[in-house]
Design an enzyme around this catalytic site. Structure first.
Site: not given
Length: 353
Positions: A83, A195
């Site tokens: 991320s 993610d």
């Protein structure tokens, strides 16, 4: 006739002369081996890797950590990121130093990376983020980075962890950063990705897979507040945070050093706090320096011990080969067998075991 008893001394003396003449020079015992003390080998250089965790705007703390690592003589050679960590990781792997990244962080306008789409599966498309990263890394693909780099994402169809180590850098970072419900999933090939924090909040294993000897993990994930949220949405967010904590603890346990900047109070979209996040990263990294130095020294000592043990084994094998050759040459003389060197006998007994 002379009695046999009176002839015995004469016969014994003659036999001794005969034995001496037949045997030639007496076989000298093998002198004790002299151990040559070689200088200790130079400690090898540890390959340091950084595993940068996810945390949205908290990710600016990674810049502060890298800045302090460099300032104290530790140059990470491999980088993995999840991320927000994948964004900083990509820039660092491309060749930027911490000061160049800090400059980019201060110049960042949120509009450069936010492209809202009201008719997609998420709120933000992520194409702007992809283009922004590719622009900063000079369009380099992951495999052309100056440092080995891995961006970790989650395959939406199977939930499997996916580690991108080649291909479009910006696209891999976009996939790694696509927070469910905030970004729309990224289509790559026949699969979709979200993610990486869903399965690997701090990508320690990815850094190890890149070849890191020492993995320094930077954990900026949210922690449970210790309070009852008091609302349905708050309960959901707190539950997700707790699940992420438990999942992250398992992988963090495999890191050599864990750095935790004090950024829990910074909100995921609070970009105005970027300077504070960088400073907290610096503070946390400085506090971890004694532990990092100790881990590196411990790793180097273990490698030196291995090299010394390997050298001793090689020297012992060489000595045994030399002794084996001497014994073989000595055994060609039949009288030498009567006066066998104890070292040769011991070698033969050892080989028979």
């Amino acid at each position: 006739m002379t009695p046999l008893r009176s002839l015995r001394p004469v016969l014994l003396a003659s036999l001794a002369v005969l034995l001496g003449a037949c045997g030639g020079e007496a076989v000298k015992p093998t002198p004790p081996s002299t151990t040559v003390v070689s200088p200790l080998p130079a400690p090898p250089k540890a390959r340091i890797g950084v595993a940068l965790g996810g945390g949205a705007a908290k990710g600016f703390a990674h810049i502060g950590v890298i800045k302090m690592l460099e300032a104290n003589g530790f140059q990470p050679e491999v980088v993995s990121g999840t991320s927000a960590g994948s964004v900083v990781g990509a820039l660092y792997a491309s060749g930027m130093d911490a000061f160049a990244m800090q400059k980019q962080a201060f110049a960042l306008d949120e509009a450069e990376i936010r492209d809202v789409s009201l008719f997609s599966g998420g709120v933000v498309k992520g194409q702007k983020l992809q283009d922004y990263v590719n622009q900063l890394v000079g369009g380099k693909s992951i495999e052309r980075m100056r440092r080995p780099f891995a961006a970790v994402a989650t395959q939406l169809e199977s939930g499997e962890r996916t580690v991108f180590v080649r291909g479009n850098t910006g696209q891999a970072v976009r996939a790694s950063s696509s927070i469910p419900g905030v970004f729309e999933p990224v289509a790559i090939g026949k699969f979709h990705y979200v993610d990486g924090g869903v399965v690997s909040p701090v990508p320690v294993d990815a850094a190890r897979q890149l070849g890191a000897d020492i993995v320094i993990a930077v954990d900026i994930s949210s922690k449970a507040s210790g309070k009852n949220p008091g609302s349905v949405l708050g309960n959901i967010n707190q539950s997700i945070t707790i699940m992420g904590q438990k999942l992250g603890q398992q992988e963090l346990a495999r890191a050599d050093v864990v750095i935790r900047p004090m950024v829990n109070e910074i909100g995921p979209a609070d970009f105005e706090q970027r300077n504070n996040a960088i400073m907290e990263g610096e503070r946390a990294a400085l506090a971890a320096m004694p532990q990092i130095r100790a881990k590196v020294a411990q790793w180097q000592q273990a490698r030196v011990n291995e090299m010394v043990a390997a050298r001793r084994a090689a020297d012992l094998a060489a000595e045994q080969d030399k002794l084996r050759a001497q014994c073989s040459e000595s055994d060609k003389k039949w009288m030498s067998k009567l006066r066998r060197d104890p070292a040769c006998a011991a070698l033969e007994t050892s080989a028979a075991r």
